[in-house]
Design a protein around this motif. Structure first.
Motif, PDB file in Angstrom:
ATOM      1  N   GLU A   5       0.840  -1.132  -0.042  1.00 37.75           N
ATOM      2  CA  GLU A   5       0.160  -0.074  -0.204  1.00 37.75           C
ATOM      3  C   GLU A   5       1.022   1.069  -0.019  1.00 37.75           C
ATOM      4  OE1 GLU A   5      -3.757   1.711   2.997  1.00 37.75           O
ATOM      5  OE2 GLU A   5      -3.588  -0.535   2.539  1.00 37.75           O
TER       6      GLU A   5
ATOM      7  N   HIS B 165       1.634   4.802  -3.103  1.00 38.00           N
ATOM      8  CA  HIS B 165       0.964   6.286  -2.413  1.00 38.00           C
ATOM      9  C   HIS B 165       1.951   6.867  -3.950  1.00 38.00           C
ATOM     10  CE1 HIS B 165      -2.004   6.157   0.720  1.00 38.00           C
ATOM     11  NE2 HIS B 165      -1.109   5.274   1.105  1.00 38.00           N
TER      12      HIS B 165
ATOM     13  N   ARG C 243       1.542  10.268  -3.031  1.00 39.09           N
ATOM     14  CA  ARG C 243       1.702  11.350  -2.243  1.00 39.09           C
ATOM     15  C   ARG C 243       2.344  11.004  -0.339  1.00 39.09           C
ATOM     16  NH1 ARG C 243      -1.863  15.990  -2.979  1.00 39.09           N
ATOM     17  NH2 ARG C 243      -1.503  16.600  -1.362  1.00 39.09           N
TER      18      ARG C 243
ATOM     19  N   VAL D 207       3.635   9.728   3.405  1.00 42.03           N
ATOM     20  CA  VAL D 207       2.824   8.525   3.818  1.00 42.03           C
ATOM     21  C   VAL D 207       3.428   8.833   4.967  1.00 42.03           C
ATOM     22  CG1 VAL D 207       1.851   6.798   4.551  1.00 42.03           C
ATOM     23  CG2 VAL D 207       2.395   7.322   2.277  1.00 42.03           C
TER      24      VAL D 207
END
Length: 129
Positions: free
Chosen positions: A33, A37, A39, A41
């Motif tokens: 996951e 991304h 963006r 995290v």
């Protein structure tokens, strides 16, 4: 307990706890996951979880059974940014934060995993066969 952990820190499970080997398996979904991304995290967790995640992302330097040796500093934000040949790491030591400063540069480390350069070398070697 400590001596049993010392014998095999990667697989030893404290009573009612989990080993780092357990964490590696448990965090696989999270890692996939995180990799998806686009963006930023933020991951805030216990040291052993952070050791596993850090070890995974810098896997060329750390074998899973050595994750327990990774030093995760306190009061520090570690920013990992993908680059062409691995990861760029920037560390921000919050204990040295000057509230009057306009910026907080951090310390930069480049982690060249050589993924692409190794793939190119393998490709070039096949081309010469």
């Amino acid at each position: 307990e400590f001596f049993q952990w010392k014998e095999n820190p990667f697989t030893y499970r404290f009573p009612a706890g989990e080993s780092q080997q357990d964490l590696v398996q448990k965090l696989q979904t999270l890692v996939m996951e995180l990799e998806g991304h686009v963006r930023p995290v933020a991951v805030i967790s216990h040291v052993s979880t952070l050791q596993v995640l850090y070890g995974y992302f810098l896997g060329h330097k750390f074998r899973p059974e050595n994750y327990h040796t990774i030093r995760i500093p306190t009061n520090t934000v570690i920013e990992l940014t993908p680059s062409h040949y691995g990861w760029q790491e920037r560390r921000y030591d919050l204990s040295k934060l000057d509230p009057k400063a306009k910026e907080f540069p951090g310390v930069v480390y480049d982690h060249n995993t050589n993924f692409y350069s190794n793939a190119k070398a393998r490709h070039d070697a096949r081309a010469h066969d």
